[in-house]
Design a protein around this motif. Sequence first.
Motif, PDB file in Angstrom:
ATOM      1  N   LYS A   1      -3.696   4.053  -9.525  1.00 47.24           N
ATOM      2  CA  LYS A   1      -3.800   4.130 -10.981  1.00 47.24           C
ATOM      3  C   LYS A   1      -4.916   5.037 -11.484  1.00 47.24           C
ATOM      4  N   SER A   2      -5.909   5.326 -10.661  1.00 42.18           N
ATOM      5  CA  SER A   2      -7.045   6.120 -11.122  1.00 42.18           C
ATOM      6  C   SER A   2      -6.893   7.611 -10.843  1.00 42.18           C
TER       7      SER A   2
ATOM      8  N   ASN B   1       2.440  -0.159  -7.025  1.00 41.57           N
ATOM      9  CA  ASN B   1       1.556  -0.632  -8.096  1.00 41.57           C
ATOM     10  C   ASN B   1       0.218  -1.085  -7.509  1.00 41.57           C
ATOM     11  N   SER B   2      -0.520  -0.144  -6.907  1.00 41.97           N
ATOM     12  CA  SER B   2      -1.796  -0.491  -6.283  1.00 41.97           C
ATOM     13  C   SER B   2      -2.958   0.128  -7.051  1.00 41.97           C
ATOM     14  N   LYS B   3      -4.149  -0.421  -6.860  1.00 44.75           N
ATOM     15  CA  LYS B   3      -5.316   0.014  -7.625  1.00 44.75           C
ATOM     16  C   LYS B   3      -5.669   1.467  -7.359  1.00 44.75           C
ATOM     17  N   GLU B   4      -5.606   1.897  -6.082  1.00 42.34           N
ATOM     18  CA  GLU B   4      -6.009   3.267  -5.770  1.00 42.34           C
ATOM     19  C   GLU B   4      -5.093   4.304  -6.409  1.00 42.34           C
TER      20      GLU B   4
ATOM     21  N   SER C   1       0.825  -1.209   0.000  1.00 40.46           N
ATOM     22  CA  SER C   1       0.000   0.000   0.000  1.00 40.46           C
ATOM     23  C   SER C   1       0.859   1.259   0.000  1.00 40.46           C
TER      24      SER C   1
ATOM     25  N   TYR D   1       2.944   6.091 -11.988  1.00 39.41           N
ATOM     26  CA  TYR D   1       3.625   4.855 -11.597  1.00 39.41           C
ATOM     27  C   TYR D   1       4.811   4.602 -12.523  1.00 39.41           C
TER      28      TYR D   1
END
Length: 304
Positions: free
Chosen positions: A253-254, A248-251, A228, A260
Amino acid sequence: MDRFVFITNYSSNFEILYTGFKRDDRGFVCLPNPWDEIARKEDNKVEFYRRLLLYAIPDSGEHFHFIVYGRLLEWISVSLPRVLKDTYKHATVVCYFGDLINKHDMDFEVVKKECDYICTFDKGDAKKYDIAFCQEPYSGFDMSYVESVYDICFIGRAKDRLNKIINLFEYFEKNKLKCDFYIFDVPPDELLYPEKICYNTYLDYKDVIRHIKSSKCVLEVMQGEAVSPSTRFAEALIYNKSLLTDCNSKEIKSVPNVFYFDEIEKIEIDELLREYNYTNNYWIDYFSIEKMIDRIIEIEKNKG
């Protein structure tokens, strides 16, 4: 009545990140470090800390939810949760890890037995140890304007990432970026570019914020096993800065101002230096103490 109280050792960054607990219907207790003079002279340190807690937070008969910072158990005693439950008539103890669990010098299985609940800032640790994830808050921000005089800044301990940090610095220098780098806990024989990088110079957290606000972009370099994002993620979003990260986390990338990278040579410099003036109310709420308390209530209900 339920009352949520955050307990930690003194640190200038906790005063800011967790300041939302400083309300009459909550509680924020900074205990002295065991090596501080006031604590060092005490023979029975656990009893000493028990008295301090009772003085700061008298037992009023409320249901106390004590959120104890994990490092405090390492430095004082893993028996502290039991002491809290013996001292307060209605007490639930949650241990919160704001660093990777394997970076703590204590028996995790003992911590599990002593605490009612355990949660962590890191989703990787949550999965590894079968405990709950809880976003670390950032509630004491300072929105005063500071002119950006640097292109990119890095502030942090070397840990297991010094080579990567230096490689990034060299890449930025090659691309003529104005860098503001502070690296701590670096051995004397590993001080590269000492005329351009500040090594082992303590910064109060208010100074950290000043450096971040003085830069167009914040650099986050993850330590080995972390999954995280760190506090740098919150700082960049709260203060409208670009964030360059290898998380490299989902939160990540948006978010439009978060970039990244996995290969240093592929970092696009121009993107990092753009100014981002978006409405950050979403992130102020996302990192709020209210969100942390809601998450702890959810954890207690699910485990109850």
